[in-house]
Each structure stands twice: as structure tokens, then as C-alpha cells.
Motif scaffolding. Sequence first.
Motif, mmCIF file in Angstrom:
data_model
loop_
_atom_site.group_PDB
_atom_site.id
_atom_site.type_symbol
_atom_site.label_atom_id
_atom_site.label_comp_id
_atom_site.label_asym_id
_atom_site.label_seq_id
_atom_site.Cartn_x
_atom_site.Cartn_y
_atom_site.Cartn_z
ATOM 1 N N VAL A 40 2.074 -6.065 -0.525
ATOM 2 C CA VAL A 40 3.505 -5.781 -0.614
ATOM 3 C C VAL A 40 3.720 -4.321 -0.239
ATOM 4 N N ILE A 41 4.518 -4.095 0.788
ATOM 5 C CA ILE A 41 4.842 -2.744 1.251
ATOM 6 C C ILE A 41 6.311 -2.488 0.938
ATOM 7 N N THR A 42 6.569 -1.485 0.125
ATOM 8 C CA THR A 42 7.942 -1.156 -0.264
ATOM 9 C C THR A 42 8.498 -0.092 0.676
ATOM 10 N N GLU A 446 -4.395 -12.024 -5.964
ATOM 11 C CA GLU A 446 -4.695 -10.660 -5.534
ATOM 12 C C GLU A 446 -3.470 -10.098 -4.826
ATOM 13 N N VAL A 447 -2.788 -9.151 -5.477
ATOM 14 C CA VAL A 447 -1.568 -8.562 -4.953
ATOM 15 C C VAL A 447 -1.742 -7.054 -4.952
ATOM 16 N N ALA A 448 -1.566 -6.425 -3.791
ATOM 17 C CA ALA A 448 -1.640 -4.971 -3.654
ATOM 18 C C ALA A 448 -0.258 -4.457 -3.260
ATOM 19 N N VAL A 449 0.226 -3.457 -4.001
ATOM 20 C CA VAL A 449 1.551 -2.891 -3.761
ATOM 21 C C VAL A 449 1.370 -1.442 -3.309
ATOM 22 N N SER A 450 2.006 -1.087 -2.208
ATOM 23 C CA SER A 450 1.935 0.279 -1.694
ATOM 24 C C SER A 450 3.256 0.634 -1.045
ATOM 25 N N SER A 451 3.465 1.936 -0.852
ATOM 26 C CA SER A 451 4.697 2.419 -0.234
ATOM 27 C C SER A 451 4.503 2.583 1.260
ATOM 28 N N ALA A 452 5.577 2.384 2.006
ATOM 29 C CA ALA A 452 5.501 2.538 3.453
ATOM 30 C C ALA A 452 5.215 3.977 3.848
ATOM 31 N N ALA A 453 5.606 4.932 2.972
ATOM 32 C CA ALA A 453 5.355 6.341 3.303
ATOM 33 C C ALA A 453 3.868 6.660 3.342
ATOM 34 N N GLY A 454 3.058 5.924 2.579
ATOM 35 C CA GLY A 454 1.625 6.168 2.566
ATOM 36 C C GLY A 454 0.843 5.360 3.570
ATOM 37 N N GLN A 455 1.502 4.563 4.374
ATOM 38 C CA GLN A 455 0.832 3.729 5.356
ATOM 39 C C GLN A 455 0.599 4.521 6.642
#
Length: 496
Positions: A40-42, A446-455
Motif C-alpha cells: 500500500v503506497i499512500t 502480508e501488507v506493507a504500507v509506505s509513503s510515496a515520498a519515500g519511494q
Amino acid sequence: MALGIDRLRQLGGARRVVAITDGNLARPASLRGASLPVEVITVGDAVDNAAIVRVDVRSGSAVVGASGAGGERSEQREEVQAFLVVANFGAQPRDVYVTMRQDNASDVLGSRRVLVKPGERLPVVLTFRPSPGDYRKGLVFELSPRDAMPLDDVAYGRVPAGDKLPVFLASAGKGQGSDAQGAQPGEPSGGSVWIERALASDPMTSVTSGALADLLGKPGLDPDTFVVIDGACPPDPPGGDLLIVNPPPGRCAGTLVGPTLERPTLTSWDTADPRLRFLTLDGVNLRVASALEPEAATQELIRAQEGTIATDISTASRTGTLLGFDVGESDWPLKASFVLFVRNLLEQARAHRAHGITGPARTGEPLRVSVPATARDLQGIGPAGERLEVAQRAGVAVIAETPRAGFYRLAWQGPQAGSVVVPANLTSVAESDLTPRPLLAEGGGEVAVSSAAGQPDAHVEWTWLLALAALGFVLFDVWYFTRVPRPLRGHDSPAA
């Protein structure tokens, strides 16, 4: 999410699902129990937002003046009442103005200043007194000052078509006051007098009586008029909801009017139908009626031991009721159930008139609009003036998609040519609530959540460097061919 996981499960190799969201899922349960890895990319940042999440416009009345020693008398005047709900999804109180104006007009019809606390949903009522020229015009409701999401700071409505429902009582010919012998099926009946009295007993109706020819040839008949036809069954009569009484033998709106029944005994009626709610037909006696054969058993409304005597003849664009007997040839008008029956018909017609559509107009959903069955050459125009494709079937016009909020306009040609304005709104709590919520996977998965700014950037655009190099070559080429030649010196002169 479930559809994506189901599709990937059928494939081989390394599989994962990537969901890009603002972090405020309408259904967080979609992440529960995911059988495949989910990333999941926020995107975006959390902002405070206030919105209009509900809007309803109705026609009412207000008392003007007050009786007192000065001899002033109070009177009731028509008033448009707009009911709105303003929600604050932010962390700080919002001091906003709620205004109401007509479409394509700058004058404010009503305004209120309100303070909405964090997490509060505050009801707001705006009113104004309309003129006949304001009926069915668009209304725009706005919050000011605007916030970071201006789309839900605006809502749309429509001025109701007056507080009184127009009613037209048409008879097949003269002589509504029939003789004592009663009317045969298909003839004007003495029941018209009783029907007219029941219609006029509702103070919110405007009743007009006339011959059937007056109805069929009446220009400019209000499309929402409640039409009552006694002793005839014309095809596609104008107006809105319809009541046909004592029709002639033959086909009538899909129902076959059959032989005469002498003194039929009532046995049952459809208590679930809104037209027959709150009433009973026990003890009602009929002298004569016509046997009715509807196209389906579900259309039977009132049944006698000898056969059906009242049916539902509704279409997609109007509610229709068929009574196979003259109410004047019964003792029904002497009972309270007759007045309740007429009031139920009027309430249904009033509700259809207030909405003018078959369902709520919400952005992203199909738009269904009731039009006359004789309408042709339909034209649809969207909020930005774009032309839209309109499908028509059985008196209902359908616009397949409403991508944006605003006013959708439909116009049609035919014997009952006209136009209508239909507002479409966002008015969604789920869409306007931008409060970030934790994205947790419960029940395994298995769910990984990260921000688009860190991609990391998936693609670096170098086209601008190539364009700059090409521009340098062009400039050099132009300079080379347009440069000034050097003058020749002595030793550079050509030999004689």
C-alpha cells in the motif's frame, strides 16, 4: 482488492498487489486476510476539510403578519426551504458562511454564518419566497471561505414546482351529475362529483374540471399534473400520475376491461401497496363493476369474489391506477377509506413531483429522469456545456454517467415538449472525510504500507537534456551558415 487478488492467484511466479491510495480507505476491511503480499503506497497529505454532506429542497409555507389590536391578519405564503448538513472533518473549528443563490445569478437568496466544531455535523436551513418564474430553476449552495478541497464546498438543488399540486379531472363527456340509474362502463359517472370533493378536500391541491377533449388539447399542461379520467381510456394522456375510473370495454393501459359484474363481493386488497395503506374496504358495497384482467397477477389491487376490479397500470415514468367501477354506484364515498385512498394517490403524486427523477442524482451513478412517453429527440447537456448521450425507454431518459457535480439539462420534442434541470451532487461523507486512518491487516496476510515520498523514482526523465543538445546543434548550424566571411589578405589572394 479481492478482484485483483483473485486474478493474480491464477498466475504463476512472484505475485503482489500494489494499491495506491490517500490512506483513507472507504472499506478498510478489504485488507483483512489478504492471501497475497499487498503493498500500500499512500499519496498526499492530511488536510482539514469541511463539506456539505446532505441537501434537500422542499416547498413549505410561512406565516406572514400577526393578528393583533392593529387589525393585522396573519396569512401563509409559499416558502422554499433548503435543508443542508455541514460537516467539519478537521481538527479545528470552522467559521463559514452558507449561502444560497440561483444558478447563473449573483444575488444571494439566503445566507447564514455558522461555527462548525471539529467532528460536528451541523444542520442549516435556508429559506426564500419564490415567484412562479423561479419554479424548477437550479439552486447553488456554497461554503465560504473555501478549503483545500473545494469540490464538496458546493452543492446543487432545484426550486420545487410550487406548494399546490395541480389536478385535472377529465370526464368523457358532459353530465358528471349522472341520473339515478347510474352510468354504464365508459360513460361519465356520478362518481366524478365524489372524486372532485375528495380531491378538493386536500388544501394543497388546485383542482380543474373539464371534458376529456380539454385535457388532451390543453397546451402547456404542467407535466406533473395529477390526472383523473372518468369514463374513458385514451392512449398516453398528458400529465403525471394517473387515475382512470369506469373505463369502456377493451384494452386500457395493458389491462383488459371485460364483462360487467353485478353486485360483486369484495374479498381482498393489496395492503402492501402505498395506495391502499391505512384503509380497509370491509363493508364496501358495489352495484356494478367491470371485470379486469391485468397482464400479471402482481398488478391486482382490489379483488372481488367474481374477479379483479382494480389494477395497477403504472409505467416507468408515472404511477397509474385503474378502477373498473363507478364510485358513485357504491357506498364507498360515504366511508373514510375513500378519502384515504384519494389522499394516498395525491401524496404519491406530490412526492413524484417534488423529485422529478426516479432516484437520487449522485455523481458517478447513472441519471434517470422521467419524461413523457411521447418525448422524442432528447438532448442532454452536462455541467460544462458538453453534449451527452441520452437513452430513452418507456418514459425514462437515462444518462449513463455523471462524472461531475452540477446541473444536467434535458430537453425533448413532441406533443408534450419541455425541458428539465436535474442537480447531481457529491454529498458523500466517505469522500469528504480526509482524516487519515491506520492501515492494518487483521486476520493474517502480508501488507506493507509506505509513503510515496519515500519511494525511489521509477523513471528519470532525460528528454530535456536531449532537447537541449539538439537546440545547441541547431544554433551552431545557424551561426555557421550565417557568419560574416573573413576579408582576403595579400598572401591569401589567388595567383593571376
